[in-house]
Design a protein around this motif. Structure first.
Motif, PDB file in Angstrom:
ATOM      1  N   HIS A 110      -1.186  -0.987  11.656  1.00 37.75           N
ATOM      2  CA  HIS A 110      -1.109   0.378  12.185  1.00 37.75           C
ATOM      3  C   HIS A 110      -0.617   1.347  11.107  1.00 37.75           C
ATOM      4  N   VAL A 111       0.376   0.908  10.339  1.00 34.86           N
ATOM      5  CA  VAL A 111       0.873   1.754   9.250  1.00 34.86           C
ATOM      6  C   VAL A 111      -0.199   1.916   8.187  1.00 34.86           C
ATOM      7  N   GLN A 112      -0.956   0.834   7.921  1.00 39.04           N
ATOM      8  CA  GLN A 112      -2.009   0.921   6.915  1.00 39.04           C
ATOM      9  C   GLN A 112      -3.057   1.952   7.319  1.00 39.04           C
ATOM     10  N   ARG A 113      -3.398   2.010   8.595  1.00 39.95           N
ATOM     11  CA  ARG A 113      -4.336   3.033   9.076  1.00 39.95           C
ATOM     12  C   ARG A 113      -3.772   4.424   8.821  1.00 39.95           C
ATOM     13  N   ALA A 114      -2.476   4.587   9.068  1.00 37.92           N
ATOM     14  CA  ALA A 114      -1.833   5.882   8.841  1.00 37.92           C
ATOM     15  C   ALA A 114      -1.850   6.246   7.358  1.00 37.92           C
ATOM     16  N   VAL A 115      -1.606   5.256   6.504  1.00 44.74           N
ATOM     17  CA  VAL A 115      -1.595   5.491   5.061  1.00 44.74           C
ATOM     18  C   VAL A 115      -2.962   5.956   4.578  1.00 44.74           C
ATOM     19  N   GLN A 116      -4.012   5.303   5.063  1.00 48.62           N
ATOM     20  CA  GLN A 116      -5.374   5.657   4.648  1.00 48.62           C
ATOM     21  C   GLN A 116      -5.736   7.073   5.074  1.00 48.62           C
ATOM     22  N   ASP A 117      -5.068   7.579   6.098  1.00 50.69           N
ATOM     23  CA  ASP A 117      -5.383   8.901   6.644  1.00 50.69           C
ATOM     24  C   ASP A 117      -4.492  10.006   6.077  1.00 50.69           C
ATOM     25  N   THR A 118      -3.606   9.669   5.127  1.00 49.10           N
ATOM     26  CA  THR A 118      -2.577  10.626   4.701  1.00 49.10           C
ATOM     27  C   THR A 118      -2.681  10.947   3.217  1.00 49.10           C
ATOM     28  N   GLU A 119      -2.847  12.230   2.919  1.00 46.86           N
ATOM     29  CA  GLU A 119      -2.820  12.690   1.534  1.00 46.86           C
ATOM     30  C   GLU A 119      -1.423  12.454   0.949  1.00 46.86           C
ATOM     31  N   GLY A 120      -1.370  11.952  -0.267  1.00 41.32           N
ATOM     32  CA  GLY A 120      -0.087  11.761  -0.929  1.00 41.32           C
ATOM     33  C   GLY A 120       0.533  10.405  -0.692  1.00 41.32           C
ATOM     34  N   ALA A 121      -0.015   9.624   0.261  1.00 39.04           N
ATOM     35  CA  ALA A 121       0.515   8.277   0.482  1.00 39.04           C
ATOM     36  C   ALA A 121       0.078   7.381  -0.663  1.00 39.04           C
ATOM     37  N   ARG A 122       0.830   6.288  -0.898  1.00 36.72           N
ATOM     38  CA  ARG A 122       0.576   5.452  -2.068  1.00 36.72           C
ATOM     39  C   ARG A 122       0.445   3.979  -1.692  1.00 36.72           C
ATOM     40  N   PRO A 123      -0.565   3.629  -0.914  1.00 38.97           N
ATOM     41  CA  PRO A 123      -0.730   2.213  -0.583  1.00 38.97           C
ATOM     42  C   PRO A 123      -1.372   1.459  -1.740  1.00 38.97           C
ATOM     43  N   PHE A 124      -1.292   0.139  -1.692  1.00 39.48           N
ATOM     44  CA  PHE A 124      -1.981  -0.678  -2.684  1.00 39.48           C
ATOM     45  C   PHE A 124      -3.488  -0.456  -2.591  1.00 39.48           C
ATOM     46  N   LEU A 125      -3.968  -0.194  -1.372  1.00 39.19           N
ATOM     47  CA  LEU A 125      -5.392  -0.017  -1.168  1.00 39.19           C
ATOM     48  C   LEU A 125      -5.913   1.170  -1.960  1.00 39.19           C
ATOM     49  N   ARG A 126      -5.098   2.241  -2.124  1.00 37.09           N
ATOM     50  CA  ARG A 126      -5.558   3.435  -2.824  1.00 37.09           C
ATOM     51  C   ARG A 126      -5.663   3.197  -4.331  1.00 37.09           C
ATOM     52  N   GLN A 127      -5.108   2.110  -4.807  1.00 39.71           N
ATOM     53  CA  GLN A 127      -5.286   1.781  -6.211  1.00 39.71           C
ATOM     54  C   GLN A 127      -6.672   1.182  -6.460  1.00 39.71           C
ATOM     55  N   GLY A 128      -7.407   0.979  -5.350  1.00 35.59           N
ATOM     56  CA  GLY A 128      -8.750   0.439  -5.462  1.00 35.59           C
ATOM     57  C   GLY A 128      -8.755  -1.044  -5.202  1.00 35.59           C
ATOM     58  N   SER A 129      -9.701  -1.472  -4.363  1.00 36.41           N
ATOM     59  CA  SER A 129      -9.758  -2.894  -4.048  1.00 36.41           C
ATOM     60  C   SER A 129     -10.042  -3.717  -5.293  1.00 36.41           C
ATOM     61  N   ALA A 130     -10.799  -3.117  -6.244  1.00 36.21           N
ATOM     62  CA  ALA A 130     -11.103  -3.860  -7.471  1.00 36.21           C
ATOM     63  C   ALA A 130      -9.841  -4.124  -8.270  1.00 36.21           C
ATOM     64  N   SER A 131      -8.982  -3.065  -8.419  1.00 34.51           N
ATOM     65  CA  SER A 131      -7.761  -3.256  -9.199  1.00 34.51           C
ATOM     66  C   SER A 131      -6.842  -4.236  -8.528  1.00 34.51           C
ATOM     67  N   LEU A 132      -6.811  -4.218  -7.183  1.00 33.75           N
ATOM     68  CA  LEU A 132      -5.993  -5.185  -6.465  1.00 33.75           C
ATOM     69  C   LEU A 132      -6.519  -6.582  -6.701  1.00 33.75           C
ATOM     70  N   GLY A 133      -7.876  -6.715  -6.675  1.00 32.84           N
ATOM     71  CA  GLY A 133      -8.463  -8.034  -6.884  1.00 32.84           C
ATOM     72  C   GLY A 133      -8.137  -8.588  -8.259  1.00 32.84           C
ATOM     73  N   TRP A 134      -8.256  -7.726  -9.286  1.00 26.45           N
ATOM     74  CA  TRP A 134      -7.919  -8.169 -10.632  1.00 26.45           C
ATOM     75  C   TRP A 134      -6.447  -8.507 -10.762  1.00 26.45           C
ATOM     76  N   SER A 135      -5.581  -7.709 -10.091  1.00 29.11           N
ATOM     77  CA  SER A 135      -4.149  -7.997 -10.169  1.00 29.11           C
ATOM     78  C   SER A 135      -3.847  -9.344  -9.556  1.00 29.11           C
ATOM     79  N   LEU A 136      -4.441  -9.598  -8.389  1.00 28.76           N
ATOM     80  CA  LEU A 136      -4.184 -10.868  -7.710  1.00 28.76           C
ATOM     81  C   LEU A 136      -4.816 -12.036  -8.479  1.00 28.76           C
ATOM     82  N   ALA A 137      -5.989 -11.773  -9.087  1.00 31.74           N
ATOM     83  CA  ALA A 137      -6.636 -12.849  -9.847  1.00 31.74           C
ATOM     84  C   ALA A 137      -5.771 -13.248 -11.037  1.00 31.74           C
ATOM     85  N   GLY A 138      -5.233 -12.224 -11.725  1.00 33.11           N
ATOM     86  CA  GLY A 138      -4.366 -12.516 -12.860  1.00 33.11           C
ATOM     87  C   GLY A 138      -3.113 -13.236 -12.438  1.00 33.11           C
TER      88      GLY A 138
END
Length: 314
Positions: free
Chosen positions: A261-289
């Motif tokens: 529920h919070v993640q939905r709120a984050v995606q809808d909010t300007e200025g929020a800083r979720p991991f998702l906003r860093q891009g799924s690709a960057s998250l994937g590379w971070s987790l892969a590393g």
């Protein structure tokens, strides 16, 4: 919309700086304690700085209320909009100190009227303090005029103390060489920091209680962690995200707020800083590393479990 569903009497996360909802967290209480001690010293400027949304206006109003209720010992002047010329600043202060008919006075006469009023207040046993919110908006000439106002004094004490509440830009302005005299007069300063997880949990829970909530913890642990990650610990963003998360939970018919529920709120909010906003690709590379390194160390299964528990992995 969701108030009756969660048993709330009012909105717990409204953006209006309501001192009734002030949570006495350690950084806020430390700031208020410093302000009271510094004002008790009776000299110079006091500065409180912090990023946008960290609660400076709320603290300013809390201090205003506390001084106004303190046995009439204080004469408080408050300037919430400081984008004033030097003359406008003096006129605004004269208005706050209830000096009548100053509109037609020249600058010298206006300054004399202010000095006389401050002497009268001191004779009545009152200390005069000027609170300036959004102080980073003070024009340079007005800052200098403010410094000159604090030159008004008796043989024993300053007649005017000033508390500046401002964004970090205020610090940058005061670092300029032309303001070195004013900078030397700042005898106490405090920098507000973002809230950590423990602070955020208490902040959310106490605001909910004040709004009338009486059930078990409404925000799950994963939701609180996501709230901190998405807001960066900034109280204003916490309010926005918590309010939207309550709306999402209500829409889903859930009696508790979950990380999703919070993640939905984050995606809808300007200025929020979720991991998702860093891009799924960057998250994937971070987790892969991380996976490659931690697999070598035998710790990757532990990390997977930790991320899943925090709602960072499906």
């Amino acid at each position: 919309m969701y108030l009756s569903f969660f048993g709330l009497g009012e909105k717990p996360f409204a953006l209006t700086p309501n001192t009734a909802f002030l949570v006495r967290l350690a950084p806020y209480q430390a700031c208020l304690n410093l302000l009271r001690v510094a004002l008790g010293e009776g000299e110079g400027f006091i500065k409180v700085s912090g990023e946008v949304g960290t609660g400076k206006t709320l603290l300013c109003r809390a201090l205003l209320n506390a001084l106004s209720e303190d046995d009439g010992c204080w004469q408080v002047a408050w300037l919430p909009n400081p984008g004033l010329s030097p003359r406008d600043l003096r006129q605004a202060l004269a208005h706050e100190l209830r000096i009548a008919d100053t509109e037609h006075l020249d600058d010298h006469s206006l300054l004399a009227a202010l000095n006389q009023r401050l002497i009268e207040l001191a004779a009545e046993g009152k200390r005069t303090v000027l609170l300036i919110d959004e102080a980073q908006a003070l024009p340079p000439k007005t800052l200098e005029a403010l410094r000159l106002l604090t030159n008004l004094e008796t043989e024993h004490c300053k007649l005017l103390q000033v508390v500046l509440f401002g964004q970090p830009e205020l610090d940058a302005v005061l670092e300029q060489a032309e303001f070195r005299q004013l900078r030397q007069r700042i005898t106490f300063s405090y920098r507000l920091r973002p809230l950590d997880l423990a602070d955020t949990r208490r902040y959310v829970e106490e605001r909910l209680i004040h709004a009338g909530y009486r059930g078990e913890a409404l925000f799950e642990a994963g939701a609180l962690r996501r709230l901190v990650a998405g807001s960066g610990g900034i109280p204003r963003l916490i309010n926005i995200l918590a309010h939207k998360a309550l709306m999402v939970a209500f829409g889903a018919g859930s009696r508790r707020v979950r990380a999703s529920h919070v993640q939905r709120a984050v995606q809808d909010t300007e200025g929020a800083r979720p991991f998702l906003r860093q891009g799924s690709a960057s998250l994937g590379w971070s987790l892969a590393g991380a996976a490659a390194l931690l697999t070598l160390l035998g710790l990757w299964p532990w990390l997977q479990g930790w991320l899943a528990q925090g709602g960072l992995l499906p």
